[in-house]
Design a protein around this motif. Structure first.
Motif, mmCIF file in Angstrom:
data_model
loop_
_atom_site.group_PDB
_atom_site.id
_atom_site.type_symbol
_atom_site.label_atom_id
_atom_site.label_comp_id
_atom_site.label_asym_id
_atom_site.label_seq_id
_atom_site.Cartn_x
_atom_site.Cartn_y
_atom_site.Cartn_z
ATOM 1 N N GLU A 349 0.358 -24.362 86.311
ATOM 2 C CA GLU A 349 1.206 -23.256 86.763
ATOM 3 C C GLU A 349 2.576 -23.741 87.219
ATOM 4 O OE1 GLU A 349 -1.911 -23.708 87.580
ATOM 5 O OE2 GLU A 349 -3.054 -21.828 87.598
ATOM 6 N N LEU A 352 4.765 -24.966 84.205
ATOM 7 C CA LEU A 352 5.389 -23.885 83.444
ATOM 8 C C LEU A 352 6.503 -23.215 84.241
ATOM 9 C CD1 LEU A 352 2.231 -22.275 81.792
ATOM 10 C CD2 LEU A 352 3.940 -23.755 80.724
ATOM 11 N N CYS A 353 6.269 -23.066 85.543
ATOM 12 C CA CYS A 353 7.321 -22.489 86.390
ATOM 13 C C CYS A 353 8.572 -23.361 86.367
ATOM 14 C CB CYS A 353 6.806 -22.328 87.821
ATOM 15 S SG CYS A 353 8.063 -21.753 88.991
ATOM 16 N N CYS A 526 4.837 -17.107 86.258
ATOM 17 C CA CYS A 526 3.942 -18.272 86.154
ATOM 18 C C CYS A 526 3.249 -18.582 87.479
ATOM 19 C CB CYS A 526 4.724 -19.496 85.686
ATOM 20 S SG CYS A 526 5.317 -19.401 83.981
#
Length: 551
Positions: A349, A352-353, A526
Protein backbone atom coordinates in the motif's frame (compact mmCIF):
# COMPACT_ATOMS: atom_id res chain seq x y z
CA UNK A 1 54.08 22.44 59.74
CA UNK A 2 51.68 25.34 59.63
CA UNK A 3 52.39 25.89 55.96
CA UNK A 4 51.80 22.24 55.16
CA UNK A 5 48.56 22.25 57.10
CA UNK A 6 47.45 25.38 55.34
CA UNK A 7 48.20 23.91 51.94
CA UNK A 8 46.32 20.73 52.80
CA UNK A 9 43.18 22.59 53.79
CA UNK A 10 43.16 25.02 50.87
CA UNK A 11 43.79 22.56 48.02
CA UNK A 12 40.21 21.22 47.93
CA UNK A 13 38.92 24.79 47.75
CA UNK A 14 41.05 25.42 44.69
CA UNK A 15 39.54 22.38 42.96
CA UNK A 16 35.98 23.45 43.78
CA UNK A 17 36.65 26.97 42.50
CA UNK A 18 38.08 25.57 39.27
CA UNK A 19 35.05 23.37 38.69
CA UNK A 20 32.64 26.22 39.45
CA UNK A 21 34.29 28.35 36.79
CA UNK A 22 33.96 25.69 34.08
CA UNK A 23 32.44 27.44 31.04
CA UNK A 24 28.76 26.84 30.42
CA UNK A 25 29.43 25.63 26.89
CA UNK A 26 31.87 22.99 28.10
CA UNK A 27 29.43 21.81 30.76
CA UNK A 28 26.82 21.35 28.03
CA UNK A 29 29.27 19.39 25.90
CA UNK A 30 30.29 17.00 28.67
CA UNK A 31 26.66 16.44 29.67
CA UNK A 32 26.15 14.29 26.57
CA UNK A 33 27.16 10.67 26.69
CA UNK A 34 29.49 8.96 24.25
CA UNK A 35 26.53 7.22 22.59
CA UNK A 36 24.71 10.51 22.08
CA UNK A 37 27.71 12.13 20.42
CA UNK A 38 28.15 9.24 18.00
CA UNK A 39 24.41 9.21 17.26
CA UNK A 40 24.41 12.95 16.50
CA UNK A 41 27.51 12.56 14.34
CA UNK A 42 25.86 9.80 12.29
CA UNK A 43 22.69 11.87 11.95
CA UNK A 44 24.51 14.87 10.47
CA UNK A 45 26.90 12.84 8.34
CA UNK A 46 24.15 10.84 6.62
CA UNK A 47 22.21 14.12 6.25
CA UNK A 48 25.10 15.69 4.34
CA UNK A 49 25.77 12.56 2.28
CA UNK A 50 22.28 12.32 0.87
CA UNK A 51 21.90 16.09 0.50
CA UNK A 52 24.85 15.92 -1.89
CA UNK A 53 23.00 13.31 -3.98
CA UNK A 54 20.05 15.66 -4.42
CA UNK A 55 22.40 18.56 -5.00
CA UNK A 56 23.65 16.73 -8.11
CA UNK A 57 20.12 15.98 -9.41
CA UNK A 58 18.92 19.57 -9.47
CA UNK A 59 21.15 21.11 -12.21
CA UNK A 60 19.26 19.51 -15.09
CA UNK A 61 16.06 21.35 -14.14
CA UNK A 62 17.93 24.66 -13.88
CA UNK A 63 19.77 24.24 -17.18
CA UNK A 64 16.65 23.37 -19.20
CA UNK A 65 15.86 27.03 -19.75
CA UNK A 66 19.37 27.52 -21.14
CA UNK A 67 19.40 24.46 -23.39
CA UNK A 68 16.42 25.88 -25.27
CA UNK A 69 15.86 29.63 -25.40
CA UNK A 70 14.81 32.20 -27.99
CA UNK A 71 17.28 34.88 -29.08
CA UNK A 72 14.61 37.48 -29.74
CA UNK A 73 13.12 37.00 -26.27
CA UNK A 74 16.56 37.15 -24.68
CA UNK A 75 17.42 40.39 -26.47
CA UNK A 76 14.13 41.96 -25.46
CA UNK A 77 14.55 40.75 -21.88
CA UNK A 78 18.02 42.27 -21.64
CA UNK A 79 16.65 45.60 -22.82
CA UNK A 80 13.94 45.53 -20.16
CA UNK A 81 16.36 44.63 -17.36
CA UNK A 82 17.33 48.29 -17.18
CA UNK A 83 13.74 49.54 -17.25
CA UNK A 84 12.46 51.03 -13.96
CA UNK A 85 9.79 49.16 -12.03
CA UNK A 86 10.70 45.71 -13.41
CA UNK A 87 11.71 42.88 -11.06
CA UNK A 88 15.17 41.39 -11.34
CA UNK A 89 15.31 38.76 -14.03
CA UNK A 90 12.14 39.94 -15.78
CA UNK A 91 12.17 38.96 -19.45
CA UNK A 92 8.96 40.46 -20.70
CA UNK A 93 6.39 38.61 -22.79
CA UNK A 94 7.68 35.47 -24.44
CA UNK A 95 7.86 35.64 -28.20
CA UNK A 96 6.81 32.70 -30.36
CA UNK A 97 9.69 30.32 -30.74
CA UNK A 98 11.46 30.43 -34.06
CA UNK A 99 14.26 28.00 -34.81
CA UNK A 100 15.83 30.66 -36.99
CA UNK A 101 16.51 32.81 -33.94
CA UNK A 102 17.12 30.01 -31.46
CA UNK A 103 20.08 30.35 -29.12
CA UNK A 104 19.68 26.92 -27.54
CA UNK A 105 22.07 24.00 -27.38
CA UNK A 106 21.64 21.39 -30.11
CA UNK A 107 19.92 18.95 -30.18
CA UNK A 108 17.53 20.73 -27.78
CA UNK A 109 16.95 23.63 -30.19
CA UNK A 110 14.18 21.82 -32.08
CA UNK A 111 10.43 22.34 -31.91
CA UNK A 112 10.08 19.11 -29.89
CA UNK A 113 12.50 20.32 -27.23
CA UNK A 114 10.05 19.56 -24.43
CA UNK A 115 9.97 15.89 -25.40
CA UNK A 116 13.77 15.77 -25.68
CA UNK A 117 14.23 17.37 -22.28
CA UNK A 118 11.62 15.00 -20.88
CA UNK A 119 13.63 12.11 -22.32
CA UNK A 120 16.62 13.18 -20.21
CA UNK A 121 14.49 13.08 -17.06
CA UNK A 122 12.86 9.80 -18.06
CA UNK A 123 16.15 8.05 -18.79
CA UNK A 124 17.58 9.03 -15.40
CA UNK A 125 14.48 8.16 -13.41
CA UNK A 126 13.75 4.87 -15.22
CA UNK A 127 17.29 3.72 -14.55
CA UNK A 128 16.90 4.87 -10.95
CA UNK A 129 13.63 2.95 -10.52
CA UNK A 130 15.00 -0.30 -11.99
CA UNK A 131 18.28 0.02 -10.14
CA UNK A 132 16.57 0.67 -6.81
CA UNK A 133 15.01 -2.79 -6.71
CA UNK A 134 18.44 -4.33 -7.25
CA UNK A 135 20.25 -1.89 -4.99
CA UNK A 136 18.46 -2.95 -1.81
CA UNK A 137 19.23 -6.61 -2.44
CA UNK A 138 22.88 -5.89 -3.21
CA UNK A 139 23.21 -3.44 -0.34
CA UNK A 140 22.08 -6.08 2.19
CA UNK A 141 25.06 -8.23 1.20
CA UNK A 142 27.82 -5.61 1.10
CA UNK A 143 29.31 -3.27 3.72
CA UNK A 144 27.29 -0.04 3.63
CA UNK A 145 30.34 2.20 3.82
CA UNK A 146 32.04 0.66 0.77
CA UNK A 147 28.80 0.46 -1.21
CA UNK A 148 27.85 4.06 -0.54
CA UNK A 149 31.37 5.36 -1.22
CA UNK A 150 31.43 3.67 -4.62
CA UNK A 151 28.02 5.11 -5.51
CA UNK A 152 29.00 8.65 -4.57
CA UNK A 153 32.28 8.59 -6.48
CA UNK A 154 30.58 7.16 -9.57
CA UNK A 155 27.69 9.61 -9.34
CA UNK A 156 30.09 12.53 -9.09
CA UNK A 157 31.96 11.32 -12.16
CA UNK A 158 28.86 10.97 -14.36
CA UNK A 159 27.31 14.23 -13.15
CA UNK A 160 30.49 16.02 -14.17
CA UNK A 161 30.58 14.08 -17.46
CA UNK A 162 27.25 15.64 -18.46
CA UNK A 163 28.77 19.09 -17.96
CA UNK A 164 31.83 18.19 -20.02
CA UNK A 165 29.51 18.05 -23.02
CA UNK A 166 29.52 21.85 -22.90
CA UNK A 167 33.31 22.18 -22.95
CA UNK A 168 33.82 19.53 -25.64
CA UNK A 169 30.92 20.88 -27.73
CA UNK A 170 29.00 17.58 -27.75
CA UNK A 171 25.58 17.75 -29.42
CA UNK A 172 24.63 14.07 -29.45
CA UNK A 173 21.37 13.25 -27.69
CA UNK A 174 22.64 9.71 -27.10
CA UNK A 175 25.61 11.00 -25.08
CA UNK A 176 23.40 12.90 -22.65
CA UNK A 177 20.84 10.10 -22.39
CA UNK A 178 23.46 7.41 -21.66
CA UNK A 179 25.11 9.66 -19.08
CA UNK A 180 21.77 10.12 -17.36
CA UNK A 181 21.04 6.38 -17.39
CA UNK A 182 24.34 5.41 -15.76
CA UNK A 183 24.05 8.23 -13.25
CA UNK A 184 20.54 7.04 -12.33
CA UNK A 185 21.83 3.52 -11.71
CA UNK A 186 24.73 4.50 -9.46
CA UNK A 187 22.63 6.95 -7.45
CA UNK A 188 20.47 4.05 -6.24
CA UNK A 189 23.26 3.14 -3.83
CA UNK A 190 22.40 6.15 -1.71
CA UNK A 191 18.92 5.85 -0.26
CA UNK A 192 18.91 2.25 1.04
CA UNK A 193 22.34 2.80 2.54
CA UNK A 194 21.63 5.98 4.49
CA UNK A 195 18.19 4.83 5.71
CA UNK A 196 19.64 1.52 6.90
CA UNK A 197 22.48 3.29 8.67
CA UNK A 198 20.16 5.74 10.39
CA UNK A 199 17.74 2.94 11.29
CA UNK A 200 20.61 1.11 12.98
CA UNK A 201 21.31 4.11 15.19
CA UNK A 202 17.81 5.26 16.13
CA UNK A 203 14.98 3.25 17.66
CA UNK A 204 11.26 3.71 17.10
CA UNK A 205 10.55 6.09 19.98
CA UNK A 206 10.54 9.42 18.10
CA UNK A 207 11.33 8.10 14.66
CA UNK A 208 8.76 10.24 12.82
CA UNK A 209 10.09 13.55 14.14
CA UNK A 210 13.76 12.54 13.96
CA UNK A 211 13.53 11.27 10.41
CA UNK A 212 11.26 14.14 9.42
CA UNK A 213 13.98 16.58 10.42
CA UNK A 214 16.63 14.36 8.85
CA UNK A 215 14.70 14.07 5.59
CA UNK A 216 15.02 17.81 5.06
CA UNK A 217 18.32 16.86 3.41
CA UNK A 218 16.25 16.41 0.24
CA UNK A 219 15.13 20.03 0.24
CA UNK A 220 18.48 21.35 1.45
CA UNK A 221 20.21 19.49 -1.39
CA UNK A 222 17.71 20.81 -3.93
CA UNK A 223 18.16 24.38 -2.68
CA UNK A 224 21.95 24.20 -2.79
CA UNK A 225 21.85 22.51 -6.18
CA UNK A 226 19.59 25.24 -7.54
CA UNK A 227 21.82 28.03 -6.25
CA UNK A 228 25.06 26.41 -7.44
CA UNK A 229 23.70 25.52 -10.88
CA UNK A 230 21.99 28.91 -11.21
CA UNK A 231 25.25 30.73 -10.55
CA UNK A 232 26.82 29.44 -13.78
CA UNK A 233 23.75 28.60 -15.90
CA UNK A 234 23.74 31.80 -17.95
CA UNK A 235 27.50 32.02 -18.50
CA UNK A 236 28.88 28.47 -18.54
CA UNK A 237 26.25 25.80 -17.89
CA UNK A 238 28.85 23.03 -17.97
CA UNK A 239 30.05 24.16 -14.54
CA UNK A 240 26.46 23.78 -13.28
CA UNK A 241 27.12 20.03 -13.47
CA UNK A 242 30.86 19.78 -12.85
CA UNK A 243 30.83 21.62 -9.51
CA UNK A 244 27.98 19.51 -8.00
CA UNK A 245 29.70 16.38 -9.34
CA UNK A 246 32.92 17.33 -7.55
CA UNK A 247 30.98 17.92 -4.33
CA UNK A 248 29.33 14.48 -4.47
CA UNK A 249 32.68 12.79 -5.11
CA UNK A 250 34.28 14.68 -2.21
CA UNK A 251 31.48 13.60 0.10
CA UNK A 252 32.10 10.02 -1.03
CA UNK A 253 35.62 10.27 0.34
CA UNK A 254 34.23 11.68 3.59
CA UNK A 255 31.84 8.72 3.75
CA UNK A 256 34.71 6.25 3.36
CA UNK A 257 36.71 7.93 6.12
CA UNK A 258 34.03 8.54 8.74
CA UNK A 259 30.77 6.57 8.29
CA UNK A 260 29.98 4.13 11.12
CA UNK A 261 27.45 1.57 9.89
CA UNK A 262 26.23 0.20 13.21
CA UNK A 263 26.60 1.21 16.88
CA UNK A 264 27.94 -2.24 17.74
CA UNK A 265 31.01 -1.48 15.59
CA UNK A 266 32.21 0.89 18.32
CA UNK A 267 30.37 -0.78 21.20
CA UNK A 268 27.60 1.79 21.40
CA UNK A 269 23.89 1.33 21.97
CA UNK A 270 21.35 2.11 19.26
CA UNK A 271 18.67 2.75 21.87
CA UNK A 272 17.11 6.11 22.61
CA UNK A 273 16.34 6.11 26.38
CA UNK A 274 12.70 6.96 27.02
CA UNK A 275 12.60 7.10 30.84
CA UNK A 276 15.33 7.68 33.43
CA UNK A 277 14.10 4.87 35.68
CA UNK A 278 13.74 2.35 32.91
CA UNK A 279 17.08 2.87 31.22
CA UNK A 280 20.29 4.27 32.55
CA UNK A 281 22.11 7.07 30.76
CA UNK A 282 25.42 5.27 30.68
CA UNK A 283 27.57 5.07 27.60
CA UNK A 284 27.42 1.35 26.93
CA UNK A 285 24.15 -0.45 27.56
CA UNK A 286 20.61 -0.16 28.89
CA UNK A 287 20.16 -1.20 32.53
CA UNK A 288 17.08 -3.37 33.11
CA UNK A 289 15.26 -3.00 36.43
CA UNK A 290 15.04 -6.04 38.68
CA UNK A 291 11.24 -6.20 38.33
CA UNK A 292 11.52 -7.11 34.63
CA UNK A 293 11.37 -10.75 33.69
CA UNK A 294 12.43 -12.07 30.32
CA UNK A 295 9.75 -13.88 28.38
CA UNK A 296 11.94 -16.96 28.25
CA UNK A 297 13.76 -17.52 31.54
CA UNK A 298 16.03 -20.10 30.00
CA UNK A 299 17.46 -17.57 27.54
CA UNK A 300 19.81 -14.91 28.94
CA UNK A 301 19.28 -11.32 27.93
CA UNK A 302 21.40 -10.24 24.99
CA UNK A 303 23.78 -7.36 25.60
CA UNK A 304 21.97 -5.39 22.89
CA UNK A 305 18.49 -5.85 24.47
CA UNK A 306 16.48 -2.64 24.65
CA UNK A 307 13.95 -1.57 27.21
CA UNK A 308 11.07 0.68 26.25
CA UNK A 309 8.39 1.85 28.64
CA UNK A 310 4.84 1.00 27.78
CA UNK A 311 2.94 4.22 27.17
CA UNK A 312 -0.77 4.63 26.48
CA UNK A 313 -0.14 7.77 24.44
CA UNK A 314 -1.18 10.13 27.30
CA UNK A 315 2.08 10.05 29.15
CA UNK A 316 0.95 7.77 31.99
CA UNK A 317 3.45 5.00 32.55
CA UNK A 318 3.35 2.28 35.17
CA UNK A 319 6.85 1.51 36.49
CA UNK A 320 6.31 -2.25 36.29
CA UNK A 321 5.04 -2.35 32.69
CA UNK A 322 7.72 -2.77 30.06
CA UNK A 323 8.13 -3.83 26.48
CA UNK A 324 11.11 -6.04 25.85
CA UNK A 325 12.48 -5.60 22.34
CA UNK A 326 15.61 -6.94 20.81
CA UNK A 327 17.78 -4.20 19.42
CA UNK A 328 17.48 -3.76 15.71
CA UNK A 329 20.26 -5.40 13.84
CA UNK A 330 21.29 -7.88 16.52
CA UNK A 331 19.61 -11.00 15.21
CA UNK A 332 20.82 -11.96 11.78
CA UNK A 333 18.94 -14.68 9.95
CA UNK A 334 20.14 -13.88 6.42
CA UNK A 335 18.91 -11.41 3.84
CA UNK A 336 15.16 -11.34 3.32
CA UNK A 337 13.78 -12.27 -0.10
CA UNK A 338 11.95 -9.86 -2.38
CA UNK A 339 8.64 -11.69 -2.00
CA UNK A 340 9.17 -11.95 1.74
CA UNK A 341 9.51 -8.20 1.98
CA UNK A 342 6.33 -7.72 -0.06
CA UNK A 343 4.40 -9.84 2.45
CA UNK A 344 5.12 -7.40 5.28
CA UNK A 345 1.78 -5.70 6.09
CA UNK A 346 1.61 -2.24 4.56
CA UNK A 347 4.55 -2.50 2.16
CA UNK A 348 2.42 -2.78 -0.99
CA UNK A 349 0.00 0.00 0.00
CA UNK A 350 2.69 2.48 0.94
CA UNK A 351 4.73 1.58 -2.15
CA UNK A 352 1.83 2.35 -4.48
CA UNK A 353 1.02 5.52 -2.57
CA UNK A 354 4.62 6.67 -2.95
CA UNK A 355 4.45 5.96 -6.68
CA UNK A 356 1.82 8.69 -7.13
CA UNK A 357 3.22 11.02 -4.44
CA UNK A 358 6.68 10.91 -5.98
CA UNK A 359 5.20 11.49 -9.43
CA UNK A 360 3.97 14.86 -8.19
CA UNK A 361 7.13 15.74 -6.27
CA UNK A 362 9.54 14.95 -9.11
CA UNK A 363 7.43 16.76 -11.67
CA UNK A 364 7.98 19.86 -9.55
CA UNK A 365 11.66 19.00 -9.13
CA UNK A 366 12.38 18.77 -12.86
CA UNK A 367 9.86 21.18 -14.41
CA UNK A 368 9.15 23.89 -11.86
CA UNK A 369 11.90 26.33 -13.00
CA UNK A 370 10.70 26.07 -16.61
CA UNK A 371 7.10 26.65 -15.50
CA UNK A 372 8.14 29.75 -13.54
CA UNK A 373 10.06 31.00 -16.58
CA UNK A 374 6.96 30.55 -18.72
CA UNK A 375 4.42 32.05 -16.30
CA UNK A 376 6.37 34.81 -14.55
CA UNK A 377 8.76 35.56 -17.44
CA UNK A 378 11.97 35.21 -15.43
CA UNK A 379 15.32 34.16 -16.81
CA UNK A 380 16.78 30.75 -16.00
CA UNK A 381 18.87 31.93 -13.04
CA UNK A 382 16.10 33.80 -11.25
CA UNK A 383 13.53 31.10 -11.99
CA UNK A 384 15.87 28.53 -10.41
CA UNK A 385 16.33 30.69 -7.33
CA UNK A 386 12.59 31.22 -6.96
CA UNK A 387 11.91 27.48 -7.31
CA UNK A 388 13.86 26.86 -4.08
CA UNK A 389 10.84 28.15 -2.15
CA UNK A 390 9.07 24.89 -2.98
CA UNK A 391 11.91 23.04 -1.24
CA UNK A 392 11.77 25.42 1.72
CA UNK A 393 8.13 24.44 2.13
CA UNK A 394 9.19 20.81 1.78
CA UNK A 395 11.46 21.12 4.83
CA UNK A 396 8.54 22.21 7.00
CA UNK A 397 6.25 19.62 5.39
CA UNK A 398 8.54 16.71 6.28
CA UNK A 399 8.99 17.87 9.87
CA UNK A 400 5.28 18.53 10.30
CA UNK A 401 4.32 15.11 8.92
CA UNK A 402 6.79 13.35 11.23
CA UNK A 403 5.70 15.29 14.29
CA UNK A 404 1.98 14.74 13.71
CA UNK A 405 2.39 11.04 12.91
CA UNK A 406 4.42 10.50 16.09
CA UNK A 407 1.84 12.28 18.21
CA UNK A 408 -1.15 10.50 16.67
CA UNK A 409 0.69 7.20 16.07
CA UNK A 410 -1.03 7.10 12.67
CA UNK A 411 1.35 7.23 9.70
CA UNK A 412 -1.21 6.43 6.97
CA UNK A 413 -3.80 8.89 8.28
CA UNK A 414 -1.24 11.70 8.40
CA UNK A 415 -0.25 11.04 4.79
CA UNK A 416 -3.90 10.82 3.77
CA UNK A 417 -4.79 14.18 5.30
CA UNK A 418 -1.92 15.98 3.57
CA UNK A 419 -2.75 14.33 0.22
CA UNK A 420 -6.38 15.38 0.62
CA UNK A 421 -5.31 19.00 1.08
CA UNK A 422 -2.66 18.89 -1.65
CA UNK A 423 -5.02 18.32 -4.59
CA UNK A 424 -7.08 21.53 -4.21
CA UNK A 425 -3.91 23.44 -3.37
CA UNK A 426 -2.42 22.46 -6.72
CA UNK A 427 -5.56 23.70 -8.47
CA UNK A 428 -5.29 27.05 -6.69
CA UNK A 429 -1.58 27.17 -7.58
CA UNK A 430 -2.34 26.78 -11.29
CA UNK A 431 -5.07 29.44 -11.09
CA UNK A 432 -3.37 32.26 -9.20
CA UNK A 433 0.35 31.77 -10.00
CA UNK A 434 -0.25 33.77 -13.18
CA UNK A 435 -1.25 36.81 -11.13
CA UNK A 436 2.30 37.79 -10.25
CA UNK A 437 5.37 36.93 -8.21
CA UNK A 438 3.70 37.40 -4.81
CA UNK A 439 1.02 34.80 -5.55
CA UNK A 440 3.64 32.41 -6.94
CA UNK A 441 5.79 32.72 -3.82
CA UNK A 442 2.89 32.00 -1.45
CA UNK A 443 1.70 28.98 -3.42
CA UNK A 444 5.21 27.59 -3.79
CA UNK A 445 5.62 27.48 -0.01
CA UNK A 446 2.20 25.95 0.66
CA UNK A 447 2.50 23.40 -2.14
CA UNK A 448 5.94 22.40 -0.88
CA UNK A 449 4.52 21.61 2.58
CA UNK A 450 1.62 19.47 1.33
CA UNK A 451 3.35 17.74 -1.58
CA UNK A 452 6.61 16.89 0.19
CA UNK A 453 5.11 15.93 3.57
CA UNK A 454 3.67 12.49 2.61
CA UNK A 455 6.64 11.77 0.33
CA UNK A 456 9.09 12.50 3.15
CA UNK A 457 7.16 10.48 5.75
CA UNK A 458 6.83 7.36 3.59
CA UNK A 459 10.45 7.29 2.45
CA UNK A 460 11.81 7.69 5.99
CA UNK A 461 9.79 6.78 9.09
CA UNK A 462 7.33 4.46 7.33
CA UNK A 463 10.11 2.61 5.51
CA UNK A 464 12.08 2.23 8.74
CA UNK A 465 8.97 1.03 10.61
CA UNK A 466 8.17 -1.60 8.00
CA UNK A 467 11.82 -2.65 7.70
CA UNK A 468 11.84 -3.44 11.43
CA UNK A 469 8.30 -4.84 11.56
CA UNK A 470 7.51 -7.38 14.30
CA UNK A 471 6.81 -10.07 11.68
CA UNK A 472 10.51 -10.03 10.76
CA UNK A 473 11.43 -11.36 14.23
CA UNK A 474 14.58 -9.29 14.49
CA UNK A 475 15.92 -9.98 11.00
CA UNK A 476 18.63 -7.38 10.58
CA UNK A 477 18.82 -7.81 6.80
CA UNK A 478 15.36 -6.51 5.90
CA UNK A 479 15.57 -2.75 6.25
CA UNK A 480 17.51 -2.00 3.05
CA UNK A 481 15.37 -4.38 0.99
CA UNK A 482 12.09 -2.93 2.25
CA UNK A 483 13.37 0.61 1.78
CA UNK A 484 14.48 -0.19 -1.76
CA UNK A 485 11.12 -1.75 -2.67
CA UNK A 486 9.16 1.26 -1.41
CA UNK A 487 11.45 3.87 -2.93
CA UNK A 488 11.91 1.83 -6.12
CA UNK A 489 8.15 1.71 -6.68
CA UNK A 490 7.99 5.41 -5.93
CA UNK A 491 10.73 6.00 -8.48
CA UNK A 492 8.51 4.52 -11.19
CA UNK A 493 6.16 7.42 -10.52
CA UNK A 494 9.12 9.78 -10.40
CA UNK A 495 10.02 8.64 -13.92
CA UNK A 496 6.46 8.94 -15.24
CA UNK A 497 5.77 12.42 -13.83
CA UNK A 498 8.42 14.44 -15.72
CA UNK A 499 7.81 12.36 -18.86
CA UNK A 500 4.06 13.07 -18.78
CA UNK A 501 4.77 16.73 -18.05
CA UNK A 502 6.95 16.91 -21.16
CA UNK A 503 4.22 15.33 -23.27
CA UNK A 504 1.31 17.32 -21.80
CA UNK A 505 2.85 20.77 -21.36
CA UNK A 506 2.65 21.74 -25.08
CA UNK A 507 -1.15 21.60 -24.71
CA UNK A 508 -1.05 23.98 -21.73
CA UNK A 509 0.28 24.02 -18.18
CA UNK A 510 -3.22 23.69 -16.74
CA UNK A 511 -3.38 20.14 -18.09
CA UNK A 512 -0.14 19.32 -16.26
CA UNK A 513 -1.72 20.44 -12.99
CA UNK A 514 -4.83 18.35 -13.67
CA UNK A 515 -2.53 15.34 -14.07
CA UNK A 516 -0.85 16.13 -10.75
CA UNK A 517 -4.18 16.47 -8.94
CA UNK A 518 -5.30 13.09 -10.31
CA UNK A 519 -2.05 11.54 -9.07
CA UNK A 520 -2.64 12.93 -5.56
CA UNK A 521 -6.15 11.44 -5.55
CA UNK A 522 -4.78 8.03 -6.57
CA UNK A 523 -2.15 8.21 -3.80
CA UNK A 524 -4.91 8.82 -1.27
CA UNK A 525 -6.95 5.88 -2.56
CA UNK A 526 -3.99 3.53 -2.08
CA UNK A 527 -4.03 4.26 1.67
CA UNK A 528 -7.76 3.91 2.28
CA UNK A 529 -7.50 0.41 3.77
CA UNK A 530 -4.67 1.36 6.13
CA UNK A 531 -6.42 4.57 7.16
CA UNK A 532 -9.58 2.59 7.94
CA UNK A 533 -7.56 0.25 10.17
CA UNK A 534 -5.83 3.11 11.95
CA UNK A 535 -9.11 4.84 12.67
CA UNK A 536 -10.69 1.61 13.91
CA UNK A 537 -11.17 0.45 17.45
CA UNK A 538 -7.52 -0.09 18.31
CA UNK A 539 -6.44 3.50 17.67
CA UNK A 540 -2.99 2.15 16.83
CA UNK A 541 -1.16 2.11 13.51
CA UNK A 542 -2.15 -0.87 11.40
CA UNK A 543 0.33 -3.69 11.65
CA UNK A 544 2.65 -1.87 14.01
CA UNK A 545 1.43 -2.91 17.46
CA UNK A 546 4.23 -4.28 19.60
CA UNK A 547 3.47 -7.28 21.81
CA UNK A 548 4.33 -6.86 25.48
CA UNK A 549 4.20 -8.69 28.75
CA UNK A 550 2.74 -7.19 31.92
CA UNK A 551 4.25 -7.97 35.27
Amino acid sequence: MYGASSLGTEAPCLVVTSMARLPVGIRVLVSFSRDQWYRAFTFFLTFLLYASFHLSRKPISIVKGELHKDCAAVTEGEAQLNSPGKPAGYRGAQQPLDNGTDCGWAPFDKDNYQQLLGALDYSFLCAYAVGMYLSGIIGERLPIRYYLTFGMLASGAFTALFGLGYFYNIHSLGFYVVTQIINGLVQTTGWPSVVTCLGNWFGKGRRGLIMGVWNSHTSVGNILGSLIAGYWVSTCWGLSFIVPGAIVAAMGIVCFLFLIEHPRDIKCSSMLPTHPRGCGNGTDRCRLPKQILHSDKRTPLDTETQCLLLSDGRGSVHPNHFIILQAEGTTSTGAISFTGALRIPGVIEFSLCLLFAKLVSYTFLFWLPLYITSVDHLDAQHAGELSTLFDVGGIFGGILAGLVSDRLEKRASTCGLMLLLAAPTLYVFSAISKMGLEATIAMLLLSGVLVSGPYALITTAVSADLGTHKSLKGNAHALATVTAIIDGTGSVGAALGPLLAGLISPSGWNNVFYMLMLADACALLCLIRLIHKELGCTGKPAGDQVPFKEH
